[in-house]
Design a protein around this motif. Structure first.
Motif, mmCIF file in Angstrom:
data_model
loop_
_atom_site.group_PDB
_atom_site.id
_atom_site.type_symbol
_atom_site.label_atom_id
_atom_site.label_comp_id
_atom_site.label_asym_id
_atom_site.label_seq_id
_atom_site.Cartn_x
_atom_site.Cartn_y
_atom_site.Cartn_z
ATOM 1 N N PHE A 181 -59.959 -6.358 -41.364
ATOM 2 C CA PHE A 181 -58.971 -5.386 -40.882
ATOM 3 C C PHE A 181 -57.708 -5.389 -41.737
ATOM 4 O O PHE A 181 -57.173 -4.333 -42.086
ATOM 5 C CB PHE A 181 -58.626 -5.684 -39.413
ATOM 6 N N CYS A 182 -57.252 -6.573 -42.104
ATOM 7 C CA CYS A 182 -56.028 -6.679 -42.905
ATOM 8 C C CYS A 182 -56.235 -6.096 -44.298
ATOM 9 O O CYS A 182 -55.398 -5.344 -44.804
ATOM 10 C CB CYS A 182 -55.600 -8.137 -42.985
ATOM 11 N N ASP A 183 -57.384 -6.420 -44.935
ATOM 12 C CA ASP A 183 -57.658 -5.901 -46.277
ATOM 13 C C ASP A 183 -57.783 -4.378 -46.277
ATOM 14 O O ASP A 183 -57.267 -3.696 -47.165
ATOM 15 C CB ASP A 183 -58.949 -6.514 -46.831
ATOM 16 N N VAL A 184 -58.487 -3.855 -45.286
ATOM 17 C CA VAL A 184 -58.646 -2.402 -45.189
ATOM 18 C C VAL A 184 -57.294 -1.745 -44.934
ATOM 19 O O VAL A 184 -56.988 -0.678 -45.479
ATOM 20 C CB VAL A 184 -59.655 -2.034 -44.083
ATOM 21 N N GLY A 185 -56.454 -2.395 -44.122
ATOM 22 C CA GLY A 185 -55.114 -1.867 -43.852
ATOM 23 C C GLY A 185 -54.281 -1.764 -45.114
ATOM 24 O O GLY A 185 -53.592 -0.760 -45.338
ATOM 25 N N HIS A 186 -54.348 -2.790 -45.956
ATOM 26 C CA HIS A 186 -53.605 -2.752 -47.222
ATOM 27 C C HIS A 186 -54.166 -1.679 -48.158
ATOM 28 O O HIS A 186 -53.408 -1.017 -48.873
ATOM 29 C CB HIS A 186 -53.645 -4.127 -47.903
ATOM 30 N N MET A 187 -55.493 -1.512 -48.161
ATOM 31 C CA MET A 187 -56.087 -0.474 -48.994
ATOM 32 C C MET A 187 -55.637 0.918 -48.539
ATOM 33 O O MET A 187 -55.268 1.770 -49.364
ATOM 34 C CB MET A 187 -57.610 -0.554 -48.927
ATOM 35 N N ALA A 188 -55.647 1.144 -47.212
ATOM 36 C CA ALA A 188 -55.225 2.441 -46.681
ATOM 37 C C ALA A 188 -53.751 2.686 -46.982
ATOM 38 O O ALA A 188 -53.357 3.810 -47.359
ATOM 39 C CB ALA A 188 -55.477 2.497 -45.169
ATOM 40 N N LEU A 189 -52.925 1.647 -46.825
ATOM 41 C CA LEU A 189 -51.496 1.812 -47.110
ATOM 42 C C LEU A 189 -51.259 2.095 -48.587
ATOM 43 O O LEU A 189 -50.452 2.962 -48.943
ATOM 44 C CB LEU A 189 -50.725 0.560 -46.689
ATOM 45 N N ASP A 190 -51.981 1.388 -49.455
ATOM 46 C CA ASP A 190 -51.836 1.611 -50.896
ATOM 47 C C ASP A 190 -52.161 3.060 -51.250
ATOM 48 O O ASP A 190 -51.438 3.709 -52.018
ATOM 49 C CB ASP A 190 -52.757 0.657 -51.655
ATOM 50 N N SER A 191 -53.230 3.592 -50.664
ATOM 51 C CA SER A 191 -53.609 4.989 -50.922
ATOM 52 C C SER A 191 -52.552 5.951 -50.402
ATOM 53 O O SER A 191 -52.176 6.910 -51.088
ATOM 54 C CB SER A 191 -54.951 5.295 -50.258
ATOM 55 N N LEU A 192 -52.071 5.695 -49.201
ATOM 56 C CA LEU A 192 -51.075 6.595 -48.622
ATOM 57 C C LEU A 192 -49.749 6.542 -49.361
ATOM 58 O O LEU A 192 -49.064 7.560 -49.490
ATOM 59 C CB LEU A 192 -50.868 6.258 -47.140
ATOM 60 N N MET A 193 -49.389 5.352 -49.856
ATOM 61 C CA MET A 193 -48.146 5.248 -50.631
ATOM 62 C C MET A 193 -48.243 6.086 -51.901
ATOM 63 O O MET A 193 -47.278 6.720 -52.324
ATOM 64 C CB MET A 193 -47.881 3.793 -51.007
ATOM 65 N N LYS A 194 -49.427 6.116 -52.507
ATOM 66 C CA LYS A 194 -49.622 6.926 -53.711
ATOM 67 C C LYS A 194 -49.625 8.414 -53.376
ATOM 68 O O LYS A 194 -49.075 9.227 -54.119
ATOM 69 C CB LYS A 194 -50.936 6.533 -54.383
#
Length: 507
Positions: A181-194
């Protein structure tokens, strides 16, 4: 003498203030009692589970978990039942497609009793707006979601997914279960930040990680507040430790958003920067917002900008994280479906190492698996409305204007009269033939459809890794809880094995 008079005046002032507080408190209590009476009378024809004299259904929900408890009540009470969070906030909880159609095919506003809790965090963005203001903002934001705008983001999502897969290569070698869950959360945030802020490929900074933690904290605190009736009053909530923690997290999130907006506005004053933005392959969400104008040529205010950015980040990050995590968990539990997804993805990719926009329409079996995971674990399990006019239901019962409605999507998706063997993971429910015969309001994940990010992340993982359920020695749980999003109660774990033979094709 003067000091005596002053003390008498202060004493009288204190008495007056105490009296005023008592009167206002009494009037508030009368208002709450009258409103409760109205809501209870409106739901007289709907039987439901017994309520606690003070907590309503909130205490039992907190003890047993709201999602599965409501599903058990849905089996007892077909169509709908009253749901009381405390003694003064009562909804008609619906989970039958014809009931859903009767309410959600109209334009009733969101229930302020719940959505006003979001105001301190995300302001008056699309999530809480209704009426003309909602249509105005929706019209301004629509260009940001056109297919031509979304297509270039495929590369952005691919890069974020590959960055997470690189981390998982190391974890796969350990042959242990871990929290996804934490890794997927960081991946989703990284995409949204871009996508939102035009962030580069350098990964999440310390400031970004602080923002991620703040948003995660806010989501959990908001969920807790909705389910805890004693926190429904703003004045009382802000005095509690949870309320103060909520305000601190809000400030952290706002500081991050405000700083990014200030930096972007300052950069746009530079002609070279403007030219660079115009020549980019895609505009980010903030660029679109900064350039949006209404029919009178008026731009969004700074408050509106922050509200829409915070809304986009909250709704996009949290729901995507939940949806992808539960999809991966389902793939781990059902290896036969995982294998079919992998075969389909490898056939589509051929000798390429990343997806393109046109690939999305070819992922038929993966799409069915994603939809089935969204049925079992909808990222938005519950939404609320307040009736602006009376509604008549298919069985002859009705509700007057002013009544509160809770659409329980989680219970709707596990309604056995609509979904036979509703607890079974069966992607074939979403073949075109089965979809054509099903009620159009039987499936409402996100209150809409899955995001393209889910397809790209799911496809990338299916192609590169094999997911397994947690091993027997792990301390992982997969129980669900949630009002805003379906979250794992402790952690959502899978064990991943890297598919070396598949990866070697692309080296």
């Amino acid at each position: 003498m003067l000091s005596v008079l002053l003390s008498l005046n202060l004493s009288h002032l204190g008495l007056w203030a105490s009296g005023l507080i008592l009167v206002l408190g009494f009037l508030k209590l009368i208002h709450l009692l009258l409103r409760r009476r109205m809501l209870a009378r409106a739901m007289d024809s709907f039987p439901g589970p017994p309520t606690h004299w003070l907590f309503g259904h909130a205490l039992e929900i907190q003890k047993t978990g709201s999602l599965d408890k409501v599903v058990s009540w849905a089996h007892q009470f077909p169509y709908a039942h009253p749901l009381w969070l405390g003694q003064f906030l009562g909804f008609l909880n619906i989970y039958e497609p014809d009931y859903v159609k009767a309410v959600y095919s109209r334009g009733d506003p969101k229930a302020a009793d719940v959505y006003d809790f979001f105001l301190q965090w995300i302001g008056k963005g699309l999530l809480v707006l209704h009426g003309p203001k909602w249509y105005e903002h929706r019209k301004l934001l629509t260009p940001g979601f056109h297919y031509d705008v979304l297509k270039p983001y495929v590369a952005v999502f691919n890069n974020s997914t590959h960055a997470m897969l690189d981390k998982w290569e190391e974890k796969a070698r350990e042959d242990k279960s871990f929290d996804i869950f934490c890794d997927v959360g960081h991946m989703a945030l990284d995409s949204l930040m871009k996508c939102t802020f035009g962030k580069g490929n350098s990964g999440l900074s310390h400031r970004d990680n602080s923002y991620y933690l703040a948003v995660s904290d806010l989501t959990l605190l908001m969920q807790q507040r909705i389910e805890s009736f004693q926190y429904h009053n703003d004045f009382i909530y802000w005095l509690t430790p949870h309320g103060r923690r909520f305000l601190r997290a809000c400030q952290e999130a706002h500081d991050h958003t405000d700083q990014v907006i200030r930096e972007r506005k300052a950069a746009l004053q530079d002609e070279k920067e403007q030219e660079k933005i115009q020549n980019r392959r895609h505009l980010d969400f903030l660029d679109i917002l900064l350039g949006a104008r209404d029919e009178s040529g008026i731009k969004l205010s700074d408050a509106d900008l922050r509200a829409e950015v915070d809304t986009f980040m909250f709704e996009g990050h949290d729901t995507t994280t939940s949806g992808i995590s539960w999809f991966l968990y389902c793939m781990a539990l059902y290896p036969e479906h995982q294998s079919r997804c992998r075969e389909e993805v490898c056939e589509i990719l051929g000798d390429r190492d990343s997806f393109q926009w046109d690939d999305l329409g070819k992922m038929t079996y993966l799409t069915m698996c994603i939809k089935e995971s969204l049925r079992l674990y909808p990222p938005v399990p519950q939404v609320y409305r307040q009736l602006s006019k009376p509604v008549n239901f298919v069985d002859g019962r009705s509700l007057p204007a002013g009544s509160l409605i809770s659409l329980h999507i989680y219970a709707l998706h596990r309604n056995s009269s609509v979904w036979p063997d509703s607890e079974v993971f069966d992607p074939l429910r979403f073949t075109p033939e089965n979809v054509a015969t099903r009620h159009p309001f039987a499936f409402m994940p996100f209150s809409a459809g899955p995001s393209i990010f889910m397809f790209l992340a799911g496809g990338g993982l299916a192609e590169s890794f094999q997911e397994k359920p947690p091993n027997q020695n792990s301390q992982c749980e997969s129980t669900r809880s949630g009002t805003l999003t379906v979250l794992p109660r402790s952690v959502a774990c899978v064990q991943v094995n890297q598919l070396i033979s598949q990866l070697s094709i692309h080296k």
